[in-house]
Scaffold this motif. Structure first.
Motif, PDB file in Angstrom:
ATOM      1  N   LEU A  52       0.850  -1.135   0.024  1.00 60.97           N
ATOM      2  CA  LEU A  52      -0.041   0.032  -0.045  1.00 60.97           C
ATOM      3  C   LEU A  52       0.688   1.133   0.033  1.00 60.97           C
ATOM      4  N   PHE A  53       0.379   2.159  -0.902  1.00 61.69           N
ATOM      5  CA  PHE A  53       1.130   3.456  -0.991  1.00 61.69           C
ATOM      6  C   PHE A  53       0.328   4.520  -0.171  1.00 61.69           C
ATOM      7  N   GLY A  54       0.838   5.308   0.751  1.00 61.14           N
ATOM      8  CA  GLY A  54      -0.086   6.316   1.499  1.00 61.14           C
ATOM      9  C   GLY A  54      -0.665   5.798   2.675  1.00 61.14           C
ATOM     10  N   LEU A  55      -0.172   4.698   3.092  1.00 64.18           N
ATOM     11  CA  LEU A  55      -0.720   4.249   4.259  1.00 64.18           C
ATOM     12  C   LEU A  55      -0.322   5.104   5.719  1.00 64.18           C
ATOM     13  N   ASP A  56       0.649   5.732   5.409  1.00 65.96           N
ATOM     14  CA  ASP A  56       1.137   6.678   6.542  1.00 65.96           C
ATOM     15  C   ASP A  56       0.199   7.996   6.643  1.00 65.96           C
ATOM     16  N   THR A  57      -0.624   8.419   5.478  1.00 70.53           N
ATOM     17  CA  THR A  57      -1.224   9.622   5.771  1.00 70.53           C
ATOM     18  C   THR A  57      -2.676   9.556   5.710  1.00 70.53           C
ATOM     19  N   VAL A  58      -3.152   8.256   5.377  1.00 67.22           N
ATOM     20  CA  VAL A  58      -4.429   8.070   5.103  1.00 67.22           C
ATOM     21  C   VAL A  58      -5.267   7.945   6.591  1.00 67.22           C
ATOM     22  N   ASP A  59      -6.532   8.449   6.789  1.00 72.12           N
ATOM     23  CA  ASP A  59      -7.107   8.256   8.063  1.00 72.12           C
ATOM     24  C   ASP A  59      -8.529   7.217   7.498  1.00 72.12           C
ATOM     25  N   LYS A 116      -7.117  13.778  -1.755  1.00 75.00           N
ATOM     26  CA  LYS A 116      -7.004  13.660  -0.459  1.00 75.00           C
ATOM     27  C   LYS A 116      -7.596  12.519   0.253  1.00 75.00           C
ATOM     28  N   ASN A 117      -6.798  12.036   1.412  1.00 73.69           N
ATOM     29  CA  ASN A 117      -7.111  10.899   1.963  1.00 73.69           C
ATOM     30  C   ASN A 117      -7.466   9.629   1.341  1.00 73.69           C
ATOM     31  N   SER A 118      -6.472   9.256   0.557  1.00 67.79           N
ATOM     32  CA  SER A 118      -6.353   8.145  -0.259  1.00 67.79           C
ATOM     33  C   SER A 118      -4.798   7.413  -0.271  1.00 67.79           C
ATOM     34  N   LEU A 119      -5.180   6.265  -0.802  1.00 64.59           N
ATOM     35  CA  LEU A 119      -3.870   5.426  -0.772  1.00 64.59           C
ATOM     36  C   LEU A 119      -3.860   4.757  -2.124  1.00 64.59           C
ATOM     37  N   ALA A 120      -2.972   3.881  -2.411  1.00 61.54           N
ATOM     38  CA  ALA A 120      -2.871   3.064  -3.539  1.00 61.54           C
ATOM     39  C   ALA A 120      -2.696   1.655  -3.146  1.00 61.54           C
ATOM     40  N   ALA A 121      -3.352   0.750  -3.626  1.00 66.71           N
ATOM     41  CA  ALA A 121      -2.825  -0.776  -3.652  1.00 66.71           C
ATOM     42  C   ALA A 121      -2.229  -1.024  -4.921  1.00 66.71           C
ATOM     43  N   LEU A 122      -0.896  -1.438  -4.796  1.00 66.94           N
ATOM     44  CA  LEU A 122      -0.094  -1.688  -5.692  1.00 66.94           C
ATOM     45  C   LEU A 122      -0.550  -3.094  -6.619  1.00 66.94           C
ATOM     46  N   GLY A 123      -1.495  -3.026  -7.318  1.00 65.46           N
ATOM     47  CA  GLY A 123      -1.974  -4.088  -8.086  1.00 65.46           C
ATOM     48  C   GLY A 123      -3.520  -3.856  -8.251  1.00 65.46           C
ATOM     49  N   SER A 124      -4.111  -4.756  -8.889  1.00 64.46           N
ATOM     50  CA  SER A 124      -5.296  -4.682  -9.641  1.00 64.46           C
ATOM     51  C   SER A 124      -6.563  -5.225  -8.514  1.00 64.46           C
ATOM     52  N   ARG A 125      -6.050  -6.142  -7.657  1.00 63.21           N
ATOM     53  CA  ARG A 125      -7.097  -6.673  -6.589  1.00 63.21           C
ATOM     54  C   ARG A 125      -7.052  -6.047  -5.468  1.00 63.21           C
ATOM     55  N   MET A 126      -7.508  -4.667  -5.414  1.00 62.68           N
ATOM     56  CA  MET A 126      -7.428  -3.798  -4.393  1.00 62.68           C
ATOM     57  C   MET A 126      -8.177  -4.411  -3.065  1.00 62.68           C
ATOM     58  N   ASP A 127      -9.528  -5.149  -3.287  1.00 61.88           N
ATOM     59  CA  ASP A 127     -10.204  -5.433  -2.234  1.00 61.88           C
ATOM     60  C   ASP A 127      -9.319  -6.667  -1.594  1.00 61.88           C
ATOM     61  N   THR A 128      -8.841  -7.423  -2.167  1.00 64.91           N
ATOM     62  CA  THR A 128      -7.875  -8.727  -1.523  1.00 64.91           C
ATOM     63  C   THR A 128      -6.888  -7.828  -0.768  1.00 64.91           C
ATOM     64  N   VAL A 129      -6.026  -7.090  -1.013  1.00 63.02           N
ATOM     65  CA  VAL A 129      -5.077  -6.278  -0.557  1.00 63.02           C
ATOM     66  C   VAL A 129      -5.748  -5.304   0.875  1.00 63.02           C
ATOM     67  N   LEU A 130      -6.957  -4.721   0.696  1.00 64.19           N
ATOM     68  CA  LEU A 130      -7.304  -4.398   1.704  1.00 64.19           C
ATOM     69  C   LEU A 130      -7.815  -5.212   2.905  1.00 64.19           C
ATOM     70  N   GLU A 131      -8.269  -6.202   2.475  1.00 62.39           N
ATOM     71  CA  GLU A 131      -8.863  -7.204   3.400  1.00 62.39           C
ATOM     72  C   GLU A 131      -7.908  -7.853   4.327  1.00 62.39           C
ATOM     73  N   LYS A 132      -6.352  -7.787   4.006  1.00 61.14           N
ATOM     74  CA  LYS A 132      -5.327  -8.319   4.580  1.00 61.14           C
ATOM     75  C   LYS A 132      -5.079  -7.208   5.765  1.00 61.14           C
ATOM     76  N   ILE A 133      -5.365  -6.131   5.387  1.00 59.45           N
ATOM     77  CA  ILE A 133      -5.114  -5.200   6.541  1.00 59.45           C
ATOM     78  C   ILE A 133      -6.237  -4.778   7.505  1.00 59.45           C
ATOM     79  N   ASP A 134      -7.509  -5.453   7.031  1.00 62.93           N
ATOM     80  CA  ASP A 134      -8.606  -5.322   8.003  1.00 62.93           C
ATOM     81  C   ASP A 134      -9.210  -4.037   7.800  1.00 62.93           C
ATOM     82  N   PHE A 135      -9.382  -2.995   6.819  1.00 61.51           N
ATOM     83  CA  PHE A 135      -9.905  -1.729   6.886  1.00 61.51           C
ATOM     84  C   PHE A 135     -11.489  -1.642   6.985  1.00 61.51           C
TER      85      PHE A 135
END
Length: 150
Positions: free
Chosen positions: A12-19, A37-56
């Protein structure tokens, strides 16, 4: 270039600045995320899978794919995120929104007028477009069908 040393660690890019306790946006690429503003980037096309690993919290997240309605991978990933309960942005079909965020910014503020203030204003304008096009559940699936022009 993204170098993946460990496939199990979410990228994830921008994890340090996102609320994540208020509405936040997840983009495909880091450059797109820098304009909103208040965004991040999942470095890949399966964003939902990446986000679920962090449990947002899903209710605060809006997944924003590039505006590529004829790309079968984008459509497949968008539908996958919808079915996993995420809010998604489905871009308008007007000719003004036929590219990704950084291309919109470059077109709107190119030339000698590229200054931080103008870029941030353009980013705010695009965020307003995204906010007006957030869908979830069955309404999102219907919008995807219209968007991909099937």
């Amino acid at each position: 270039i993204s170098i993946m040393l460990d496939e199990e660690i979410p990228k994830l890019f921008g994890l340090d600045t996102v609320d994540v306790n208020r509405r936040f946006y997840c983009m495909e690429g880091p450059i797109d995320s820098m304009f909103i503003k208040n965004s991040l980037a999942a470095l890949g096309s399966r964003m939902d899978t990446v986000l679920e690993k962090i449990d947002f919290p899903k209710e605060n997240c809006v997944i924003v794919y590039d505006n590529q309605p004829r790309n079968p991978d984008v459509v497949k990933n968008l539908l996958h995120a919808i079915r996993r309960g995420y809010n998604v942005c489905i871009w308008p079909t007007s000719p003004d929104h036929k590219e990704d965020i950084n291309e919109i910014i470059l077109r709107k503020v190119s030339g000698t007028y590229v200054k931080t203030e103008l870029v941030m204003k353009a980013g705010d304008m695009i965020r307003d477009i995204i906010d007006s096009r957030v869908f979830s559940s069955l309404a999102a699936e219907l919008e995807v069908k219209k968007w991909r022009r099937v």
